[in-house]
Enzyme design. Structure first.
Site, PDB file in Angstrom:
ATOM      1  N   HIS A   1       3.262   3.228  13.452  1.00  0.00           N
ATOM      2  CA  HIS A   1       2.242   4.287  13.484  1.00  0.00           C
ATOM      3  C   HIS A   1       2.677   5.500  14.308  1.00  0.00           C
ATOM      4  O   HIS A   1       1.839   6.193  14.874  1.00  0.00           O
ATOM      5  CB  HIS A   1       0.897   3.752  13.991  1.00  0.00           C
ATOM      6  CG  HIS A   1       0.209   2.914  12.947  1.00  0.00           C
ATOM      7  ND1 HIS A   1      -1.042   2.418  13.081  1.00  0.00           N
ATOM      8  CD2 HIS A   1       0.638   2.495  11.721  1.00  0.00           C
ATOM      9  CE1 HIS A   1      -1.371   1.723  11.995  1.00  0.00           C
ATOM     10  NE2 HIS A   1      -0.359   1.761  11.164  1.00  0.00           N
TER      11      HIS A   1
ATOM     12  N   ASP B   1       5.999   1.209   7.595  1.00  0.00           N
ATOM     13  CA  ASP B   1       4.579   0.894   7.412  1.00  0.00           C
ATOM     14  C   ASP B   1       3.953   1.937   6.485  1.00  0.00           C
ATOM     15  O   ASP B   1       3.540   2.984   6.932  1.00  0.00           O
ATOM     16  CB  ASP B   1       3.874   0.911   8.754  1.00  0.00           C
ATOM     17  CG  ASP B   1       2.394   0.647   8.588  1.00  0.00           C
ATOM     18  OD1 ASP B   1       1.977   0.240   7.486  1.00  0.00           O
ATOM     19  OD2 ASP B   1       1.657   0.862   9.550  1.00  0.00           O
TER      20      ASP B   1
ATOM     21  N   ASP C   1       3.855  -5.810   3.417  1.00  0.00           N
ATOM     22  CA  ASP C   1       3.757  -4.660   4.295  1.00  0.00           C
ATOM     23  C   ASP C   1       4.865  -4.750   5.323  1.00  0.00           C
ATOM     24  O   ASP C   1       5.158  -5.829   5.798  1.00  0.00           O
ATOM     25  CB  ASP C   1       2.454  -4.808   5.090  1.00  0.00           C
ATOM     26  CG  ASP C   1       1.462  -3.776   4.697  1.00  0.00           C
ATOM     27  OD1 ASP C   1       1.849  -2.819   4.067  1.00  0.00           O
ATOM     28  OD2 ASP C   1       0.295  -3.966   5.050  1.00  0.00           O
TER      29      ASP C   1
ATOM     30  N   HIS D   1       0.820  -1.217   0.000  1.00  0.00           N
ATOM     31  CA  HIS D   1       0.000   0.000   0.000  1.00  0.00           C
ATOM     32  C   HIS D   1       0.850   1.261   0.000  1.00  0.00           C
ATOM     33  O   HIS D   1       1.946   1.308   0.527  1.00  0.00           O
ATOM     34  CB  HIS D   1      -1.057  -0.001   1.093  1.00  0.00           C
ATOM     35  CG  HIS D   1      -0.585   0.163   2.492  1.00  0.00           C
ATOM     36  ND1 HIS D   1      -0.295   1.376   3.045  1.00  0.00           N
ATOM     37  CD2 HIS D   1      -0.377  -0.742   3.473  1.00  0.00           C
ATOM     38  CE1 HIS D   1       0.058   1.228   4.299  1.00  0.00           C
ATOM     39  NE2 HIS D   1       0.036  -0.056   4.587  1.00  0.00           N
TER      40      HIS D   1
ATOM     41  N   GLU E   1      -5.220   1.861   2.724  1.00  0.00           N
ATOM     42  CA  GLU E   1      -5.111   0.669   3.564  1.00  0.00           C
ATOM     43  C   GLU E   1      -5.385   1.032   5.005  1.00  0.00           C
ATOM     44  O   GLU E   1      -6.103   0.348   5.718  1.00  0.00           O
ATOM     45  CB  GLU E   1      -3.714   0.037   3.438  1.00  0.00           C
ATOM     46  CG  GLU E   1      -3.618  -1.373   4.003  1.00  0.00           C
ATOM     47  CD  GLU E   1      -3.044  -1.471   5.408  1.00  0.00           C
ATOM     48  OE1 GLU E   1      -2.794  -2.581   5.853  1.00  0.00           O
ATOM     49  OE2 GLU E   1      -2.875  -0.438   6.079  1.00  0.00           O
ATOM     50  N   GLU E   2      -4.793   2.160   5.424  1.00  0.00           N
ATOM     51  CA  GLU E   2      -4.878   2.567   6.834  1.00  0.00           C
ATOM     52  C   GLU E   2      -6.307   2.908   7.238  1.00  0.00           C
ATOM     53  O   GLU E   2      -6.615   2.937   8.419  1.00  0.00           O
ATOM     54  CB  GLU E   2      -3.975   3.779   7.083  1.00  0.00           C
ATOM     55  CG  GLU E   2      -2.519   3.572   6.684  1.00  0.00           C
ATOM     56  CD  GLU E   2      -1.760   2.609   7.583  1.00  0.00           C
ATOM     57  OE1 GLU E   2      -2.363   2.082   8.534  1.00  0.00           O
ATOM     58  OE2 GLU E   2      -0.579   2.375   7.307  1.00  0.00           O
TER      59      GLU E   2
HETATM   60  C1  LIG Z   1       1.884  -6.864   7.711  1.00  0.00           C
HETATM   61  C2  LIG Z   1       1.638  -5.627   8.460  1.00  0.00           C
HETATM   62  O1  LIG Z   1       2.004  -5.503   9.595  1.00  0.00           O
HETATM   63  N1  LIG Z   1       1.062  -4.674   7.780  1.00  0.00           N
HETATM   64  C3  LIG Z   1       0.646  -3.442   8.355  1.00  0.00           C
HETATM   65  C4  LIG Z   1       0.617  -2.317   7.333  1.00  0.00           C
HETATM   66  O2  LIG Z   1      -0.078  -1.259   7.825  1.00  0.00           O
HETATM   67  C5  LIG Z   1      -1.342  -1.514   8.352  1.00  0.00           C
HETATM   68  C6  LIG Z   1      -1.915  -0.254   8.833  1.00  0.00           C
HETATM   69  O3  LIG Z   1      -1.021   0.383   9.649  1.00  0.00           O
HETATM   70  C7  LIG Z   1      -1.265  -2.468   9.480  1.00  0.00           C
HETATM   71  O4  LIG Z   1      -2.550  -2.720   9.979  1.00  0.00           O
HETATM   72  C8  LIG Z   1      -0.681  -3.703   8.957  1.00  0.00           C
HETATM   73  O5  LIG Z   1      -0.553  -4.586  10.027  1.00  0.00           O
END
Ligand SMILES: CC(=O)N[C@H]1CO[C@H](CO)[C@@H](O)[C@@H]1O
Ligand SMILES: *[C@@H]1O[C@H](CO)[C@@H](O)[C@H](O)[C@H]1NC(C)=O
Ligand SMILES: *[C@@H]1O[C@H](CO)[C@@H](O)[C@H](O)[C@H]1NC(C)=O
Ligand SMILES: *[C@@H]1O[C@H](CO)[C@@H](O)[C@H](O)[C@H]1NC(C)=O
Ligand SMILES: *[C@@H]1O[C@H](CO)[C@@H](O)[C@H](O)[C@H]1NC(C)=O
Ligand SMILES: *[C@@H]1O[C@H](CO)[C@@H](O)[C@H](O)[C@H]1NC(C)=O
Ligand SMILES: *[C@@H]1O[C@H](CO)[C@@H](O)[C@H](O)[C@H]1NC(C)=O
Ligand SMILES: *[C@@H]1O[C@H](CO)[C@@H](O)[C@H](O)[C@H]1NC(C)=O
Ligand SMILES: [Zn+2]
Length: 502
Positions: free
Chosen positions: A435, A275, A336, A263, A307-308
């Site tokens: 985050h 992230d 991710d 994302h 995604e967020e």
């Molecule tokens: C695999 C992973 O940890 N992906 C993260 C990417 O970002 C989103 C939103 O912050 C997380 O929820 C995911 O866990």
């Protein structure tokens, strides 16, 4: 740099020069079929970090110092990815796929004329609503939580967590509430907070504002001793267009696609370089290096937006695919957080061996291929993580599409066993900056990032050559699986791990 003209021309060129090239084994001057080892070796940390610096500069020159969906920092990221791919017009088709969302643009809350700090909620409408405040017991995820409560003309006060806030908002609206105030279930603010589910036109959302945990608990305490609280909620929202970037090789079987994705947006709190800038950048670098090779199966690469805010870009994408288009995607691999400072090499448990949640047929095989990479090619340890749909592969699972992926860890805490397996520090989160504003280029783990990117290169090259070993498509099995998956998500809503996410 080699930019190959077209796949037809490319094949002819390859055949004509094959003999000449065989005489000069050092010079690979013709396009060859992609191969795992070569694609892996093309991954270079300097190229990855250079792109991370660019993403970070987009964040830092953006007003919020982030790459939040539809913000300037995010739009710059989307354009940059698109332009990098568009530089290979003979190799890729690429599109910016637009979709719209309401981005929260301000929320003012007063309780008995006292101003409370309010946080705007993405996906919720603008409005100016007032009424008596009514606290909803439990977590307001279930219609039964609202039994015997008349919310007509009221503002509902609900606790964050366990299910998407969109569910809480809908249930309150169905009982006649005019607006919703959601209080946090942990420390910190609710900047960039989202209802996490697209609006269902049949049950429109009502104005929604977030407040801190402390404020929420204070209001609940006053209500519980019978105090009347009159609340006003004023919210602003802006309809914004954002984009997924979708690219596909012109070469390879267009009906049998290996789809890899990450994302492109970040949370509000920081530039989001691990992230999930790291995953986006890994994909971009692989996409660029892939242009040196031919493929047997088409490779599709997507960078999702939103995604967020609740996997919105991927949800939108899957929704607009018809059944024949869905069937062309043999496997979706999602990436991710590829460079967590206190990393573990984690593979989604697609075969259910560790967490008893399997994916559609093909997901187990995808897990096995990553296991093969870590164990037999890279000779490093790995662990398995829950295949819980917490990132952009979730909507694909629900559509019955085989999926897989790897990660390095987010807010979870490294165990003693994992410290022995990967180094780093037990008792500390995989990514302390998850985050937060510290999610920057300086805090990326380079060793992990190269390893993870090579794992992506391995699986991409493997499936671009052949889907041998992956079970044939079976839409009836996929349907069954997706029903089962929905049931499991229900169960999961009750698990602790889900609590802080939604
Ligand atoms: C695999 C992973 O940890 N992906 C993260 C990417 O970002 C989103 C939103 O912050 C997380 O929820 C995911 O866990
Ligand atoms: C392709 O291969 C050449 C020769 O090995 C290399 O110089 C180049 O960096 C590679 N990548 C791209 C995108 O051309
Ligand atoms: C809030 O302010 C308005 C206007 O100043 C006043 O009429 C009202 O009584 C106040 N409400 C409370 C609960 O104090
Ligand atoms: C909702 O409540 C009903 C009745 O109490 C219960 O049977 C059901 O499991 C609950 N659903 C969820 C998702 O919690
Ligand atoms: C909230 O209050 C501020 C200060 O009065 C004002 O500028 C802003 O427009 C208000 N926002 C909303 C959504 O009412
Ligand atoms: C795995 O999940 C299924 C339901 O999906 C359940 O019937 C079974 O008991 C579970 N097995 C284990 C070992 O938890
Ligand atoms: C794998 O983990 C074990 C501990 O479980 C450790 O002894 C070993 O050194 C690790 N191997 C590598 C390559 O890090
Ligand atoms: C497809 O899946 C269904 C349901 O799981 C199964 O009964 C059927 O045998 C499968 N068909 C093929 C061709 O594998
Ligand atoms: Zn497993």
């Amino acid at each position: 740099m080699a930019v190959w003209k077209s796949i037809g021309a490319l094949a002819a060129f390859g055949a004509a020069t094959a003999n000449a090239a065989a005489l000069r084994p050092q010079a690979r001057s013709y396009p060859t079929l992609v191969e795992s080892a070569e694609l892996r070796e093309s991954i270079d940390i300097d190229a990855l970090v250079a792109k991370a610096e660019i993403f970070q500069s987009f964040a830092y020159r953006s007003e919020g110092k982030n790459r939040l969906v539809a913000s300037q920092g995010h739009q710059d990221t989307v354009n940059y990815i698109h332009d990098q791919i568009a530089a290979f017009p003979d190799y890729y088709t690429v599109e910016k796929q637009p979709w719209e969302l309401l981005v929260g643009a301000g929320a003012n809350v007063t309780a008995n004329n006292r101003t409370i700090e309010g946080f705007a909620t993405t996906l919720a409408p603008a409005g100016d609503v007032s009424g008596p405040l009514v606290a909803i017991p439990n977590l307001a995820c279930n219609a039964s939580d609202f039994d015997g409560i008349d919310l007509t003309g009221s503002i509902a006060l609900v606790h964050r967590g366990v299910c998407e806030s969109g569910i809480k908002n809908r249930l309150a609206a169905a009982k006649g509430a005019l607006g919703v105030v959601i209080y946090n279930n942990g420390e910190g603010n609710l900047k960039g907070y989202s209802l996490s589910l697209f609006e269902d036109p049949a049950t429109p959302y009502i104005p929604n504002a977030g407040i801190t945990q402390g404020e929420g608990e204070g209001l609940v305490a006053l209500l519980s001793i019978g105090q009347k609280i009159h609340v006003n909620v004023k919210t602003d929202a802006e309809l914004k267009t954002t984009y997924n970037v979708n690219a596909q090789t012109k070469g390879g079987d267009q009906d049998n696609v290996i789809h890899i994705s990450g994302h492109s947006d970040s949370v509000a709190a920081g530039p989001g370089i691990n992230d999930n800038g790291s995953g986006s950048i890994s994909l971009l670098e692989i996409a660029i290096q892939l242009t040196n090779y031919t493929v047997n199966n088409a490779v599709r690469i997507s960078w999702w937006a939103g995604e967020e805010e609740g996997l919105l870009g991927a949800t939108y994408y899957v929704r607009q695919l018809n059944q024949p288009e869905k069937a062309k995607i043999r496997l979706l691999l999602d990436f991710d957080m590829m460079a967590s400072p206190n990393y573990a090499f984690q593979i989604y448990d697609g075969d259910g061996s560790a967490y008893n949640m399997t994916g559609p047929p093909g997901s187990a095989e995808a897990e096995a291929e990553f296991t093969n990479f870590f164990a037999n090619i890279a000779h490093v340890n790995h662990t398995e993580i829950e295949f819980d749909g917490r990132s952009d592969y979730g909507p694909f699972l629900e559509a019955g599409i085989a999926a897989g992926g790897i990660a390095c860890g987010a807010e979870g805490i490294k165990t003693e066993e994992e410290e022995a397996m990967f180094g780093g520090a037990a008792g500390v989160p995989y990514d302390v900056n998850y985050h937060e504003d510290g999610d920057t280029v300086n805090n990326l783990n380079h060793e992990a990032w190269v390893m993870m990117t090579r794992a992506i290169a391995h699986s991409t090259a493997t499936y671009a050559r052949s889907f041998e070993g992956l079970p044939p498509r079976n839409s009836s099995a996929a349907q069954k699986r997706s029903m089962k998956y929905k049931d499991m998500r229900e169960g999961l809503r009750k698990s602790k791990r889900f609590l802080r996410w939604v």
